[in-house]
Scaffold this active site. Sequence first.
Site, PDB file in Angstrom:
ATOM      1  N   TYR A 140      19.614  97.637  67.528  1.00  0.00           N
ATOM      2  CA  TYR A 140      18.907  98.810  66.888  1.00  0.00           C
ATOM      3  C   TYR A 140      17.783  98.468  66.504  1.00  0.00           C
ATOM      4  O   TYR A 140      17.302  97.776  65.587  1.00  0.00           O
ATOM      5  CB  TYR A 140      19.998  98.920  65.536  1.00  0.00           C
ATOM      6  N   LYS A 168      20.001 101.118  70.365  1.00  0.00           N
ATOM      7  CA  LYS A 168      19.575 102.318  69.612  1.00  0.00           C
ATOM      8  C   LYS A 168      18.163 102.435  69.485  1.00  0.00           C
ATOM      9  O   LYS A 168      17.634 101.505  68.667  1.00  0.00           O
ATOM     10  CB  LYS A 168      20.451 102.482  68.511  1.00  0.00           C
TER      11      LYS A 168
END
Length: 293
Positions: A140, A168
């Site tokens: 992330y 992500k």
Amino acid sequence: MTATAPRPFGRTLCAMITPFTATGALDQDAARAHAARLVAQGCDGIVLSGTTGESPTTTDAEKSALLRAVRAEVGDGMPLLSGVGGPDTAHTVRLAWEAEEAGADGLLVVAPYYSRPPQAAIEAYVLRVAESTGLPLMLYDIPGRTGVRIEPDTLLRLAGHPRVVAVKDCSYDLLGSTKVIARTSLAYYSGSEELNLPLYAVGGAGYVSTVANVAPRQMRAPLDAFDAGRTDEAARLNGLTARLVELMMASGLPGTVTAKALLDAGPVREPLQPAGRGATDGLRAAYEELLAA
């Protein structure tokens, strides 16, 4: 989107809110009901205990209970990821163990925040987590919250680990993301709704969306059109979502707050505060406009 682009967790993922009761406790029944709705309306996977899931203010026990409740609702065929990253590597590893035990299919691992470690330290942190369980990792990259990037060159190195499979992407660096997509097999998921379609068009895998909590079909529609070769229609459908995306994600209020303002999901936990009446009315108007489009 090329036919060979990897999609290890599906294509259209929701960064799910964590429902609470009126007294602030974890509401497992509401979580199960919301997860079922997301699946019914076109989400390929669900990410729990991320930013939208208020992970900084939920306990480790609540994270596990939430994951078990949602798994019981959606069954084994729906990919579930659990957020485990944080500023403390040892704690992140414990959360990874607990998520694996509770039935996660993958781990969302945010860069260590606040301490702003250098890239070598970030790489070591990711590798520690990757070696701690048998689960695949979605890294992330959200420097606006963590204060540090996972730089493209770091991602190129980490892509060599068999359990580092996805990103992500909230970096707002389309050139850097394109570079990594072109040189690795990492699946790139947009974490910024306004870039869902652009990232998809250059080889992204899909998205992990907060707005999908309230409009899962509408967020999916541009990608469906793009896959069908209707690029003009994809652009048009993407444009229809812009006003709601702007109000939910770029109005100065966190996405958790705006999503809960549109859903019957209980309060947010302090230090967050609920949206005011004016903001909620504006969100409702944009939401109803999108549904009617």
